[in-house]
Design a protein around this motif. Structure first.
Motif, mmCIF file in Angstrom:
data_model
loop_
_atom_site.group_PDB
_atom_site.id
_atom_site.type_symbol
_atom_site.label_atom_id
_atom_site.label_comp_id
_atom_site.label_asym_id
_atom_site.label_seq_id
_atom_site.Cartn_x
_atom_site.Cartn_y
_atom_site.Cartn_z
ATOM 1 N N PHE A 78 0.868 -1.243 0.078
ATOM 2 C CA PHE A 78 -0.168 0.176 0.070
ATOM 3 C C PHE A 78 0.624 1.185 -0.074
ATOM 4 O O PHE A 78 0.280 2.254 -0.530
ATOM 5 C CB PHE A 78 -1.016 -0.031 1.158
ATOM 6 C CG PHE A 78 -2.419 -0.899 1.035
ATOM 7 C CD1 PHE A 78 -2.960 -0.572 -0.082
ATOM 8 C CD2 PHE A 78 -2.456 -1.893 1.797
ATOM 9 C CE1 PHE A 78 -4.092 -1.722 -0.338
ATOM 10 C CE2 PHE A 78 -3.542 -2.704 1.415
ATOM 11 C CZ PHE A 78 -4.280 -2.646 0.255
ATOM 12 N N TRP A 82 0.349 3.857 -3.075
ATOM 13 C CA TRP A 82 -0.060 5.173 -2.725
ATOM 14 C C TRP A 82 0.667 6.067 -3.483
ATOM 15 O O TRP A 82 0.419 7.015 -4.139
ATOM 16 C CB TRP A 82 -0.297 5.442 -1.380
ATOM 17 C CG TRP A 82 -0.986 6.770 -1.035
ATOM 18 C CD1 TRP A 82 -0.583 7.854 -0.854
ATOM 19 C CD2 TRP A 82 -2.373 7.073 -1.094
ATOM 20 N NE1 TRP A 82 -1.409 8.735 -0.736
ATOM 21 C CE2 TRP A 82 -2.662 8.237 -0.797
ATOM 22 C CE3 TRP A 82 -3.336 5.994 -1.571
ATOM 23 C CZ2 TRP A 82 -3.788 8.744 -0.642
ATOM 24 C CZ3 TRP A 82 -4.778 6.768 -1.188
ATOM 25 C CH2 TRP A 82 -4.801 8.001 -1.014
ATOM 26 N N LEU A 123 -8.576 1.430 -5.046
ATOM 27 C CA LEU A 123 -7.839 2.422 -4.819
ATOM 28 C C LEU A 123 -7.679 3.119 -6.297
ATOM 29 O O LEU A 123 -7.696 4.438 -6.293
ATOM 30 C CB LEU A 123 -6.423 1.996 -4.363
ATOM 31 C CG LEU A 123 -6.241 1.954 -2.575
ATOM 32 C CD1 LEU A 123 -5.022 1.515 -2.472
ATOM 33 C CD2 LEU A 123 -6.712 3.395 -2.193
#
Length: 169
Positions: A78, A82, A123
């Motif tokens: 992550f 990100w 996401l």
């Protein structure tokens, strides 16, 4: 696990040392993830502190459970993803490559990680909704991440195709 290879599977030291190292490494990685998510050193420090004193984090790392390795790898996944959603330049796909490697490692580590590709798609959808002008970049990035993960996961995936009971079990 390198410590099991060094100390042997017969001794608990290999598992306990692996758990300890994994648990300690998770804390700064979690700090880095919280730092990029919230852009706040204070929130990142609290996240790392609460993880470090968490009963479950200490418990699972102390007993050398393999789920702790998934925690470290997923946090790295992550973090890189990100960073990939909000890169410094539009031509920089290194974070997508690293996220793909972390996704493949997570898929090798623990069966519960099979939901992670869906989390990345979620996401990516969030990234597209919040910034429609970069939708093509986000779609290209998720394709790179999933392709890298698929290539690295192929040997285990091929095994699962031949032995579906192992995949379900």
């Amino acid at each position: 696990m390198p410590f099991v290879a060094i100390f042997g599977a017969e001794t608990p030291l290999g598992l306990k040392l692996t758990g300890a190292v994994t648990g300690v490494l998770t804390i700064p990685v979690l700090y880095a993830l919280a730092r990029v998510l919230f852009d706040s050193k204070r929130i990142a420090a609290f996240a790392a502190l609460f993880a470090a004193i968490s009963f479950w984090h200490i418990f699972f790392n102390r007993f050398g459970e393999r789920v702790t390795l998934l925690t470290l790898i997923t946090t790295l996944l992550f973090y890189f993803y990100w960073r990939a959603l909000f890169p410094r330049s539009e031509s920089d796909y290194r974070a997508h490559l690293l996220a793909g490697v972390m996704l493949a490692l997570a898929l090798y580590t623990y069966p519960g990680s099979r939901v992670l590709p869906f989390a990345l798609i979620f996401l990516t959808t969030f990234g597209i909704i919040t910034d429609r002008s970069r939708a093509r970049f986000h779609l290209r990035g998720i394709a790179i991440t999933l392709a890298i993960a698929a290539i690295l996961f192929f040997p285990l995936g091929f095994y699962f195709l031949q032995h579906p009971d192992d995949f379900i079990g």
